[in-house]
Design a protein around this motif. Structure first.
Motif, PDB file in Angstrom:
ATOM      1  N   ARG A 175       0.749  -1.226   0.242  1.00 25.37           N
ATOM      2  CA  ARG A 175      -0.047  -0.132   0.051  1.00 25.37           C
ATOM      3  C   ARG A 175       0.950   1.362  -0.092  1.00 25.37           C
ATOM      4  O   ARG A 175       0.700   2.377  -0.697  1.00 25.37           O
ATOM      5  CB  ARG A 175      -0.999  -0.025   1.192  1.00 25.37           C
ATOM      6  N   ALA A 176       2.070   1.370   0.819  1.00 22.69           N
ATOM      7  CA  ALA A 176       2.793   2.484   0.924  1.00 22.69           C
ATOM      8  C   ALA A 176       3.682   2.619  -0.440  1.00 22.69           C
ATOM      9  O   ALA A 176       3.646   3.789  -1.000  1.00 22.69           O
ATOM     10  CB  ALA A 176       3.974   1.898   1.824  1.00 22.69           C
ATOM     11  N   ARG A 177       3.856   1.649  -1.221  1.00 19.48           N
ATOM     12  CA  ARG A 177       4.382   1.608  -2.603  1.00 19.48           C
ATOM     13  C   ARG A 177       3.553   2.047  -3.379  1.00 19.48           C
ATOM     14  O   ARG A 177       3.740   3.004  -4.437  1.00 19.48           O
ATOM     15  CB  ARG A 177       4.905   0.186  -3.040  1.00 19.48           C
ATOM     16  N   ALA A 178       2.180   1.627  -3.352  1.00 21.22           N
ATOM     17  CA  ALA A 178       1.089   2.469  -4.412  1.00 21.22           C
ATOM     18  C   ALA A 178       0.802   3.588  -4.140  1.00 21.22           C
ATOM     19  O   ALA A 178       0.517   4.516  -5.069  1.00 21.22           O
ATOM     20  CB  ALA A 178      -0.235   1.494  -4.037  1.00 21.22           C
ATOM     21  N   GLN A 179       1.177   4.116  -2.937  1.00 25.43           N
ATOM     22  CA  GLN A 179       1.035   5.472  -2.538  1.00 25.43           C
ATOM     23  C   GLN A 179       2.213   6.550  -2.858  1.00 25.43           C
ATOM     24  O   GLN A 179       2.280   7.632  -2.609  1.00 25.43           O
ATOM     25  CB  GLN A 179       0.560   5.838  -1.148  1.00 25.43           C
ATOM     26  N   GLY A 180       3.213   6.004  -3.350  1.00 24.39           N
ATOM     27  CA  GLY A 180       4.565   6.360  -3.691  1.00 24.39           C
ATOM     28  C   GLY A 180       5.279   6.800  -2.315  1.00 24.39           C
ATOM     29  O   GLY A 180       6.402   7.472  -2.664  1.00 24.39           O
ATOM     30  N   ARG A 181       5.152   5.808  -1.343  1.00 28.19           N
ATOM     31  CA  ARG A 181       6.090   6.252  -0.129  1.00 28.19           C
ATOM     32  C   ARG A 181       6.970   5.051  -0.136  1.00 28.19           C
ATOM     33  O   ARG A 181       7.704   5.159   0.919  1.00 28.19           O
ATOM     34  CB  ARG A 181       5.198   6.072   0.947  1.00 28.19           C
ATOM     35  N   ALA A 182       7.251   4.153  -1.027  1.00 29.67           N
ATOM     36  CA  ALA A 182       8.126   3.255  -1.111  1.00 29.67           C
ATOM     37  C   ALA A 182       8.169   2.835  -2.544  1.00 29.67           C
ATOM     38  O   ALA A 182       7.568   2.998  -3.378  1.00 29.67           O
ATOM     39  CB  ALA A 182       7.638   2.039  -0.155  1.00 29.67           C
ATOM     40  N   SER A 183       9.643   2.218  -2.705  1.00 24.32           N
ATOM     41  CA  SER A 183      10.052   1.642  -3.900  1.00 24.32           C
ATOM     42  C   SER A 183      10.938   0.388  -3.572  1.00 24.32           C
ATOM     43  O   SER A 183      11.910   0.379  -3.073  1.00 24.32           O
ATOM     44  CB  SER A 183      11.029   2.638  -4.708  1.00 24.32           C
ATOM     45  N   PHE A 184      10.264  -0.675  -3.970  1.00 26.83           N
ATOM     46  CA  PHE A 184      10.732  -1.999  -3.624  1.00 26.83           C
ATOM     47  C   PHE A 184      10.583  -3.071  -4.532  1.00 26.83           C
ATOM     48  O   PHE A 184       9.471  -2.801  -5.362  1.00 26.83           O
ATOM     49  CB  PHE A 184      10.795  -2.437  -2.165  1.00 26.83           C
ATOM     50  N   LYS A 185      11.098  -4.008  -4.838  1.00 30.59           N
ATOM     51  CA  LYS A 185      10.837  -5.285  -5.656  1.00 30.59           C
ATOM     52  C   LYS A 185      10.198  -6.376  -4.809  1.00 30.59           C
ATOM     53  O   LYS A 185      10.844  -6.906  -3.899  1.00 30.59           O
ATOM     54  CB  LYS A 185      12.079  -5.881  -6.673  1.00 30.59           C
ATOM     55  N   LEU A 186       9.225  -6.809  -5.303  1.00 34.31           N
ATOM     56  CA  LEU A 186       8.357  -7.893  -4.776  1.00 34.31           C
ATOM     57  C   LEU A 186       8.625  -9.035  -5.801  1.00 34.31           C
ATOM     58  O   LEU A 186       8.666  -9.043  -6.703  1.00 34.31           O
ATOM     59  CB  LEU A 186       6.665  -7.728  -4.876  1.00 34.31           C
ATOM     60  N   ILE A 187       9.429 -10.088  -4.885  1.00 35.92           N
ATOM     61  CA  ILE A 187      10.074 -11.368  -5.593  1.00 35.92           C
ATOM     62  C   ILE A 187       9.068 -12.591  -4.938  1.00 35.92           C
ATOM     63  O   ILE A 187       9.101 -12.706  -3.723  1.00 35.92           O
ATOM     64  CB  ILE A 187      11.546 -11.377  -5.390  1.00 35.92           C
ATOM     65  N   GLY A 188       8.612 -13.372  -5.929  1.00 35.90           N
ATOM     66  CA  GLY A 188       7.598 -14.483  -5.327  1.00 35.90           C
ATOM     67  C   GLY A 188       8.654 -15.826  -5.489  1.00 35.90           C
ATOM     68  O   GLY A 188       9.547 -15.962  -6.685  1.00 35.90           O
ATOM     69  N   GLN A 189       8.333 -16.841  -4.823  1.00 35.11           N
ATOM     70  CA  GLN A 189       8.814 -18.171  -4.979  1.00 35.11           C
ATOM     71  C   GLN A 189       7.629 -18.991  -4.751  1.00 35.11           C
ATOM     72  O   GLN A 189       6.997 -19.021  -3.715  1.00 35.11           O
ATOM     73  CB  GLN A 189       9.993 -18.609  -4.025  1.00 35.11           C
ATOM     74  N   VAL A 190       7.387 -19.702  -5.865  1.00 37.73           N
ATOM     75  CA  VAL A 190       6.045 -20.454  -5.963  1.00 37.73           C
ATOM     76  C   VAL A 190       6.140 -21.770  -5.026  1.00 37.73           C
ATOM     77  O   VAL A 190       7.212 -22.453  -5.078  1.00 37.73           O
ATOM     78  CB  VAL A 190       5.671 -20.844  -7.276  1.00 37.73           C
ATOM     79  N   ASN A 191       5.267 -22.076  -4.333  1.00 40.04           N
ATOM     80  CA  ASN A 191       5.333 -23.298  -3.446  1.00 40.04           C
ATOM     81  C   ASN A 191       3.995 -24.160  -3.709  1.00 40.04           C
ATOM     82  O   ASN A 191       2.657 -23.465  -3.319  1.00 40.04           O
ATOM     83  CB  ASN A 191       5.498 -23.063  -2.025  1.00 40.04           C
ATOM     84  N   SER A 192       3.983 -25.324  -4.081  1.00 38.74           N
ATOM     85  CA  SER A 192       2.805 -25.944  -4.491  1.00 38.74           C
ATOM     86  C   SER A 192       1.887 -26.415  -3.330  1.00 38.74           C
ATOM     87  O   SER A 192       0.597 -26.914  -3.417  1.00 38.74           O
ATOM     88  CB  SER A 192       3.040 -27.056  -5.194  1.00 38.74           C
TER      89      SER A 192
END
Length: 620
Positions: A175-192
């Motif tokens: 939410r902070a990123r969407a409001q322009g208060r943060a800049s980071f990379k969201l990295i996912g690892q899939v788990n079945s």
């Protein structure tokens, strides 16, 4: 759309190339850590000291590490069975060994209880924080990478990822990123094995910068087995179950007391007459809290809890957790539990799963945003959490020791205490065992004074021990002390009363009523025995990953562990075990430990000790 990788080293290289060599990595609490990605980033920083790696986390999960011969033989096969394929977090091993390179820093705001007490680097880098403040601390430190375990689903040809077990801080920083208060990379690892949870954590693929998705990096979820519920914890849970109002709201904290409370609510709902019988035996002659609720649930409860665990599913199945808020009966922020819990969520029909919504911790633990709707929803709330100790004046000690060492963390406890005072009809219930082992004896967990507090005395509300309920909200100091003495163990009441009188906080002529002078463990055991024998209070009310043989061994090993504090008791066990040969049932247990055919003196001694402990552990 995210870049898709099948190799952890490749995705780590991509992250470093994209973000730079100064990495501030926010790891989800507990289950949601993307272990392969974290380990690959750690390996890169070990190999290249120009990379500055800061790992900000909470509740680092580690496989149990048995020490003694019996521990190794009992828990070793369990570890292989439940955790065999779980990849260890390399940073935890290095931190425990004191071998972190100077360019790598690990910062946590919540420890697995007691696991980092004697690790100076971990203690020094601990941040004492309310759970709801963790996201802001991450952002203030320049968070630039969030690697998270995710579930995957393809809907109408479009890939979506679920934050599943850890919406807690991730949704808040998003939410902070969407409001322009943060800049980071969201990295996912899939788990079945991770359940795909609907709701706010169900994200489109373009929220992610990169995703690791490969059968080679799939792994079994960390699944701690449920622990058996002792008489002490059942007594606490049953007392707490008499405080929950029909049509109200329920939050439960981490631990066996939560299981005990849930089972107590189920007995109250399904077999109300027996519940009343248990409570009369448990608290004979005492006056129950005026607001106590002991009837079955007609309206049902709504759950809002930072942690969701298997007991909540038991409450749903029992028809207790059924009061919905906009179609939802349970809001949570993270989950953790045994394999059966994850399986139940994965296999739950969509319409039922939709009634369980994972939310940010700012939603579950606070009422600031959309306060009016939360006040309407969270009626007659009971926030039940654990404490290690309490003072006679009503302060609670839940996270650390008076020498500054951190046992666990504040987590959400203060948040829920604050909600209890902010919401009409709400109460904070802090549960603790009246005593704990200390050397060869016991020590009271109710103290006159302690040099550290988690919840100050001006926020005192309700305390519950195995001996009863102390309602201390809005009471004078003298009345608070009297109430706390009534739920203390009788072996310590006289000394506690003397200290209070010496300080001038209790009248010199005060005497403890006779009804509260029999607070001994034997009374609790005898009070619960009929319900135990009737199957109303099973050791594992929501199932167990332990085999039947292992379940028989657990109480015996607990007896042996207690006996080791007193050489005379240990000698008595040894003599008993040598005199009375094991029967067929005991031989099966001994075989599980490799003690059915001992080959040397140590094994023969252990065989006799375990045999005697098994004999003593048998009911009746």
């Amino acid at each position: 759309m995210p870049n898709i990788f099948t190799d952890p080293e490749a995705i780590a290289e991509h992250v470093i190339r994209d973000v730079g060599t100064s990495l501030v990595v926010g790891l989800p609490l507990g289950l949601g850590k993307a272990n392969h990605i974290v380990n690959a980033l750690y390996a890169r920083a070990v190999a290249d000291r120009s990379i500055k790696l800061t790992l900000f986390s909470a509740l680092t999960l580690e496989k149990p590490k048995p020490k003694s011969l019996l521990e190794q033989r009992f828990i070793g096969p369990v570890i292989d069975r439940l955790f065999g394929g779980y990849p260890d977090l390399v940073y935890a091993d290095a931190l425990r060994a004191g071998a972190l390179p100077p360019n790598i820093e690990v910062i946590e705001f919540f420890f697995l209880a007691g696991q980092w007490l004697y690790r100076p680097v971990a203690q020094q880098n601990f941040i004492s924080a309310n759970y709801t403040h963790a996201a802001s601390y991450l952002l203030s430190r320049g968070l630039n990478v969030v690697p998270q375990l995710v579930a995957k689903r393809v809907v109408d040809g479009a890939t979506r990822y679920s934050l599943s077990c850890n919406t807690d801080t991730t949704l808040d920083v998003l939410r902070a990123r969407a409001q322009g208060r943060a800049s980071f990379k969201l990295i996912g690892q899939v788990n079945s094995e991770l359940p795909f949870m609907p709701g706010a954590g169900d994200l489109p693929a373009d929220e992610f910068a990169a995703v690791l998705d490969s059968p080679d990096t799939d792994f079994p979820l960390f699944a701690p087995p449920s622990e058996p519920i002792s008489d002490t914890k059942y007594a606490i849970g049953l007392h707490a179950a008499g405080l929950v109002r029909d049509g109200g709201t329920l939050q439960i904290g981490i631990g066996q007391i939560g299981d005990a409370l849930a089972q107590g609510l189920i007995v109250r709902h399904r077999d109300n007459a027996r519940f009343h019988g248990i409570m009369k035996r448990l608290a004979p002659g005492t006056v129950q809290l005026a607001a106590a609720e002991t009837a079955p649930f007609e309206k049902g409860l709504y759950g809002v809890s930072e942690m969701v665990f298997e007991a909540f599913l038991g409450l749903i199945d029992a028809g207790i957790l059924k009061r919905d808020v906009d179609g939802v009966i349970l809001h949570g922020a993270f989950f953790l539990g045994p394999q059966s819990f994850y399986r139940a969520l994965r296999e739950m029909p969509a319409e039922q799963l939709a009634r369980i919504q994972m939310m940010p911790v700012s939603f579950t633990n606070e009422i600031f945003a959309d306060a009016d709707s939360k006040r309407r929803a969270r009626v007659d709330a009971r926030f039940v959490n654990n404490a290690m100790m309490a003072t006679l004046l009503g302060a609670a000690i839940s996270d650390g020791l008076e020498n500054g060492q951190v046992v666990s963390g504040v987590g959400g406890q203060y948040n829920f205490v604050a909600q209890a005072f902010a919401l009409e009809g709400a109460r904070s219930v802090l549960a603790l065992e009246a005593t704990r082992p200390s050397g060869k004896g016991r020590q009271s967990n109710i103290r006159w004074f302690y040099g550290h507090e988690t919840i100050p005395r001006h926020l005192r509300d309700i305390f519950v021990t195995e001996y009863g309920v102390a309602d201390v909200r809005g009471k004078s100091d003298a009345d608070v002390i009297a109430a706390m003495l009534q739920v203390a163990d009788s072996r310590f009441q006289s000394e506690l009363m003397r200290q209070a009188k010496d300080a001038g906080k209790l009248p010199r002529n005060y005497e403890l009523p006779a009804a509260y002078r029999e607070n001994f463990p034997e009374r609790i055991r005898d009070a619960l025995k009929p319900a135990r024998e009737a199957g109303l209070l099973p050791s594992f009310p929501f199932g167990s990953d332990f085999t039947d043989v292992e379940q028989r061994l657990i109480p015996a090993l607990q007896i042996l562990q207690q006996a080791q504090r007193t050489p005379l008791q240990l000698a008595g066990l040894l003599w008993q075990g040598m005199r009375r040969p094991p029967d067929a049932a005991n031989l099966e247990c001994l075989a599980r430990l490799g003690l059915d055919k001992p080959t040397h003196f140590a094994e023969r001694a252990y065989r006799a000790l375990v045999n005697a402990a098994l004999q003593r552990a048998r009911p009746g």
